[in-house]
Design an enzyme around this catalytic site. Structure first.
Site, PDB file in Angstrom:
ATOM      1  N   CYS A   1       0.796   7.760  11.117  1.00 41.09           N
ATOM      2  CA  CYS A   1      -0.450   8.373  10.633  1.00 41.09           C
ATOM      3  C   CYS A   1      -1.568   8.347  11.672  1.00 41.09           C
ATOM      4  O   CYS A   1      -2.552   9.074  11.548  1.00 41.09           O
ATOM      5  CB  CYS A   1      -0.910   7.693   9.346  1.00 41.09           C
ATOM      6  SG  CYS A   1       0.257   7.901   8.008  1.00 41.09           S
TER       7      CYS A   1
ATOM      8  N   HIS B   1      -8.521   9.928   8.519  1.00 42.63           N
ATOM      9  CA  HIS B   1      -7.152  10.132   8.041  1.00 42.63           C
ATOM     10  C   HIS B   1      -7.195  10.028   6.518  1.00 42.63           C
ATOM     11  O   HIS B   1      -7.840   9.144   5.957  1.00 42.63           O
ATOM     12  CB  HIS B   1      -6.233   9.063   8.636  1.00 42.63           C
ATOM     13  CG  HIS B   1      -4.895   9.016   7.982  1.00 42.63           C
ATOM     14  ND1 HIS B   1      -4.121  10.141   7.826  1.00 42.63           N
ATOM     15  CD2 HIS B   1      -4.189   7.994   7.437  1.00 42.63           C
ATOM     16  CE1 HIS B   1      -2.998   9.808   7.207  1.00 42.63           C
ATOM     17  NE2 HIS B   1      -3.013   8.515   6.966  1.00 42.63           N
TER      18      HIS B   1
ATOM     19  N   ASN C   1      -1.548  12.869   1.738  1.00 44.16           N
ATOM     20  CA  ASN C   1      -1.449  12.216   3.050  1.00 44.16           C
ATOM     21  C   ASN C   1      -0.419  12.976   3.895  1.00 44.16           C
ATOM     22  O   ASN C   1       0.772  12.904   3.624  1.00 44.16           O
ATOM     23  CB  ASN C   1      -1.022  10.759   2.841  1.00 44.16           C
ATOM     24  CG  ASN C   1      -0.931   9.980   4.148  1.00 44.16           C
ATOM     25  OD1 ASN C   1      -0.940  10.566   5.232  1.00 44.16           O
ATOM     26  ND2 ASN C   1      -0.823   8.668   4.047  1.00 44.16           N
TER      27      ASN C   1
HETATM   28  O1  UT7 Z   1      -1.221   6.598   5.738  1.00 42.66           O
HETATM   29  C1  UT7 Z   1      -0.724   5.344   6.064  1.00 42.66           C
HETATM   30  C2  UT7 Z   1      -1.508   4.285   5.444  1.00 42.66           C
HETATM   31  N1  UT7 Z   1      -1.240   4.201   4.025  1.00 42.66           N
HETATM   32  C3  UT7 Z   1      -2.151   3.724   3.224  1.00 42.66           C
HETATM   33  O2  UT7 Z   1      -3.221   3.419   3.672  1.00 42.66           O
HETATM   34  C4  UT7 Z   1      -1.812   3.512   1.771  1.00 42.66           C
HETATM   35  C5  UT7 Z   1      -2.391   2.208   1.296  1.00 42.66           C
HETATM   36  N2  UT7 Z   1      -2.101   1.842  -0.046  1.00 42.66           N
HETATM   37  C6  UT7 Z   1      -2.504   2.545  -1.152  1.00 42.66           C
HETATM   38  O3  UT7 Z   1      -3.103   3.602  -1.009  1.00 42.66           O
HETATM   39  C7  UT7 Z   1      -2.294   1.951  -2.521  1.00 42.66           C
HETATM   40  O4  UT7 Z   1      -1.868   0.620  -2.405  1.00 42.66           O
HETATM   41  C8  UT7 Z   1      -1.290   2.751  -3.405  1.00 42.66           C
HETATM   42  C9  UT7 Z   1      -1.925   4.070  -3.815  1.00 42.66           C
HETATM   43  C10 UT7 Z   1      -0.018   3.000  -2.622  1.00 42.66           C
HETATM   44  C11 UT7 Z   1      -0.974   1.956  -4.673  1.00 42.66           C
HETATM   45  O5  UT7 Z   1      -2.155   1.666  -5.381  1.00 42.66           O
HETATM   46  P1  UT7 Z   1      -2.400   0.188  -5.935  1.00 42.66           P
HETATM   47  O6  UT7 Z   1      -3.659   0.218  -6.673  1.00 42.66           O
HETATM   48  O7  UT7 Z   1      -2.284  -0.749  -4.779  1.00 42.66           O
HETATM   49  O8  UT7 Z   1      -1.210   0.025  -6.978  1.00 42.66           O
HETATM   50  P2  UT7 Z   1       0.017  -1.005  -6.976  1.00 42.66           P
HETATM   51  O9  UT7 Z   1       0.994  -0.647  -5.924  1.00 42.66           O
HETATM   52  O10 UT7 Z   1      -0.472  -2.407  -7.018  1.00 42.66           O
HETATM   53  O11 UT7 Z   1       0.630  -0.671  -8.392  1.00 42.66           O
HETATM   54  C12 UT7 Z   1      -0.092  -0.918  -9.621  1.00 42.66           C
HETATM   55  C13 UT7 Z   1       0.773  -0.492 -10.766  1.00 42.66           C
HETATM   56  C14 UT7 Z   1       2.177  -1.102 -10.712  1.00 42.66           C
HETATM   57  O12 UT7 Z   1       2.568  -1.370 -12.037  1.00 42.66           O
HETATM   58  P3  UT7 Z   1       2.471  -2.860 -12.650  1.00 42.66           P
HETATM   59  O13 UT7 Z   1       3.330  -3.697 -11.747  1.00 42.66           O
HETATM   60  O14 UT7 Z   1       1.018  -3.223 -12.566  1.00 42.66           O
HETATM   61  O15 UT7 Z   1       2.979  -2.681 -14.023  1.00 42.66           O
HETATM   62  C15 UT7 Z   1       3.030   0.019 -10.154  1.00 42.66           C
HETATM   63  O16 UT7 Z   1       4.388  -0.068 -10.579  1.00 42.66           O
HETATM   64  O17 UT7 Z   1       0.967   0.928 -10.747  1.00 42.66           O
HETATM   65  C16 UT7 Z   1       2.374   1.224 -10.771  1.00 42.66           C
HETATM   66  N3  UT7 Z   1       2.593   2.455 -10.002  1.00 42.66           N
HETATM   67  C17 UT7 Z   1       2.521   3.674 -10.558  1.00 42.66           C
HETATM   68  N4  UT7 Z   1       2.270   4.080 -11.817  1.00 42.66           N
HETATM   69  C18 UT7 Z   1       2.253   5.406 -12.055  1.00 42.66           C
HETATM   70  C19 UT7 Z   1       2.862   2.586  -8.681  1.00 42.66           C
HETATM   71  N5  UT7 Z   1       2.982   3.885  -8.375  1.00 42.66           N
HETATM   72  C20 UT7 Z   1       2.771   4.579  -9.507  1.00 42.66           C
HETATM   73  C21 UT7 Z   1       2.742   5.956  -9.821  1.00 42.66           C
HETATM   74  N6  UT7 Z   1       2.491   6.317 -11.096  1.00 42.66           N
HETATM   75  N7  UT7 Z   1       2.960   6.906  -8.889  1.00 42.66           N
END
Ligand code: UT7
Length: 329
Positions: free
Chosen positions: A114, A256, A286
Site C-alpha cells: 500500500c 492512502h 482500499n
Molecule cells: O492498507 C493497508 C493497511 N491496512 C489497514 O490499515 C487496515 C487496518 N485495520 C482496519 O481497518 C480494521 O481493523 C478492520 C476494518 C480491518 C476491522 O475493524 P475492527 O474494528 O478492528 O474490527 P475487528 O477485526 O476487531 O472485528 C470486530 C468484529 C468481530 O466480531 P466479534 O469477534 O467481535 O464477534 C469480527 O468477526 O467484527 C467482525 N467482523 C465483521 N462483521 C461483519 C469482521 N469483519 C466483518 C465484516 N462484516 N466484514
C-alpha cells in the site's frame, strides 16, 4: 545543476464492474452497516476477467501523459508500484513501456504494497535529483481482487482494483539550500520507512519461492490499525519538519485510503479541517498502491487541488512499510 521534480500531470482509471456492500452481503456474512461504520467503504470496482494490472496502469498512464502534454517517446523512466503484477517476471512496467511505445530509458516495478506509490515517488525523485531521469511516469496499479480470500469477511470487503499515475519532469533552478525552496512547484521531500519485524500482521499467504502460488491476503486488522495511526502521524510530522512547514500550511491531505477512521485520526492529530482531506475510500475502497494517485487525480480534476497548493501524501501498508511525500502542485 540542481534538479528537482515537478509534477506536471495526473490520471487514473477504475474498472467498470462495481461491487457494492450489499452485493458483498450476498457472498459473505457482512452488512452495509458494518462495512460503512468500521471503514467508510460503500463500494469498490473490480477488474473484469482477463483485465490485468497492466491494462489498468496503461489507461491511467495515458490520461496522465495527455494531461501533461507529454509523449510516451519523451519518457525515460517508468516506476510502477504494484503488489499484483501481471507475471512473476518480467516487470509489469516493461510491458507498459512497450505498450506505450517508449523505447529508451528504464522501467521497473516496485513492491511496497500500500506504500508503493509513495516509495515509487521517492525513488523517482531521487533519480531526478541525481540527474538520472528527466521525464518519468510514477504509477500505482493493482488488481487486489485477485489475491483476496472471498470467504474471509475480515479482508475481502476492504479492497478494490484501480490505477493512478503522475508525470514527473526534471526542472532546474531551485537548489536544496535556496531560501525559497519550499515555494517551488514540485516535490519538496519524500520520507520512506519499513519494519520487517511486523511482516506477519499483513501478508499474502503465498509466493514464488515458498508455495509457488500467489496466495491470499491475511491481516491482523486491529494491530495494523494501531501501527498505522502511530506511524502515519510520525512520518507526516517528519515531512513537515524537513521543510520548516506547519500543519496549518497544508492545503490538502491526500492519504492512502485504508480506513476512514485511520484518516480521521491522522487529520485530528494534525489539527486539519475535515474539508482539507481528500476522501475517496467510500467509492474506491482500499486500492493499495493505486489509492493515493486515484485520490490525487480525483481532486485535481474536480478543481479542489489548484496550482501552487501544498499537498501532503501519506501511506502505510504490508512490510510494514510507510511513508510521506510533500509536494506543491
Ligand atoms: O492498507 C493497508 C493497511 N491496512 C489497514 O490499515 C487496515 C487496518 N485495520 C482496519 O481497518 C480494521 O481493523 C478492520 C476494518 C480491518 C476491522 O475493524 P475492527 O474494528 O478492528 O474490527 P475487528 O477485526 O476487531 O472485528 C470486530 C468484529 C468481530 O466480531 P466479534 O469477534 O467481535 O464477534 C469480527 O468477526 O467484527 C467482525 N467482523 C465483521 N462483521 C461483519 C469482521 N469483519 C466483518 C465484516 N462484516 N466484514
Amino acid at each position: 545543476m540542481a534538479y528537482y521534480s515537478r509534477l506536471v500531470g495526473c490520471g487514473s482509471y477504475l474498472p467498470e464492474k462495481l461491487l457494492t456492500n450489499d452485493d458483498l452481503a450476498k457472498i459473505v456474512d457482512t452488512s452495509d452497516e458494518w462495512i460503512s461504520e468500521r471503514t467508510g467503504i460503500k463500494q469498490r470496482y473490480i477488474a473484469a476477467e482477463g483485465q490485468l494490472t497492466s491494462d489498468l496502469a496503461r489507461e491511467a498512464a495515458l490520461k496522465a501523459l495527455d494531461y501533461a502534454g507529454v509523449k510516451a517517446s519523451d519518457l525515460d523512466l517508468i516506476v510502477l508500484g504494484t503488489t499484483t503484477p501481471d507475471d512473476t517476471f518480467p516487470a509489469t512496467a516493461v510491458k507498459l513501456q512497450a505498450q506505450l511505445g517508449m523505447t529508451g530509458g528504464a522501467a521497473f516495478d516496485l513492491q511496497a504494497v500500500c506504500s508503493g506509490f509513495i516509495y515509487a515517488l521517492s525513488v523517482v525523485d531521487s533519480m531526478v535529483r541525481a540527474g538520472q531521469a528527466k521525464t518519468a511516469l510514477v504509477i500505482g496499479a493493482e488488481t487486489m481482487s485477485r489475491i483476496l480470500d472471498w470467504e474471509d469477511r475480515g479482508t475481502c470487503v476492504l479492497f478494490g482494483d484501480g490505477a493512478g499515475a503522475v508525470v514527473v519532469r526534471a526542472e532546474n533552478g531551485i537548489g536544496e539550500n535556496e531560501p525559497r525552496r519550499n515555494l517551488r512547484r514540485g516535490i519538496l521531500s519524500t520520507h520512506i520507512h519499513s519494519d520487517g519485524n511486523y511482516r506477519d500482521i499483513l501478508i499474502c499467504s503465498g509466493g514464488v519461492s515458498s508455495t509457488g502460488q500467489a496466495g491470499v491476503i491475511k491481516m491482523a486488522g486491529k494491530e495494523v490499525f494501531r501501527h498505522a495511526v502511530n506511524n502515519l502521524t510520525d512520518v507526516v510530522l517528519e515531512a513537515l519538519a524537513a521543510n520548516n512547514l506547519a500543519a496549518a500550511d497544508i492545503d490538502w491531505l491526500v492519504p492512502h485510503q485504508a480506513n476512514q477512521r485511520i484518516l480521521e485520526s491522522t487529520r485530528r492529530k494534525l489539527g486539519l479541517d475535515a474539508n482539507k482531506v481528500v476522501l475517496t475510500i467510500d467509492k474506491h475502497a482500499n486500492t493499495s498502491a493505486a489509492s493515493i494517485p486515484l485520490a490525487l487525480d480525483t481532486a485535481v480534476r474536480d478543481g479542489r487541488i489548484q496550482e501552487g497548493d501544498l499537498v501532503l501524501m501519506e501511506a502505510m501498508g504490508g512490510g510494514l512499510t510507510w511513508g510521506a511525500a510533500l509536494a506543491r502542485w
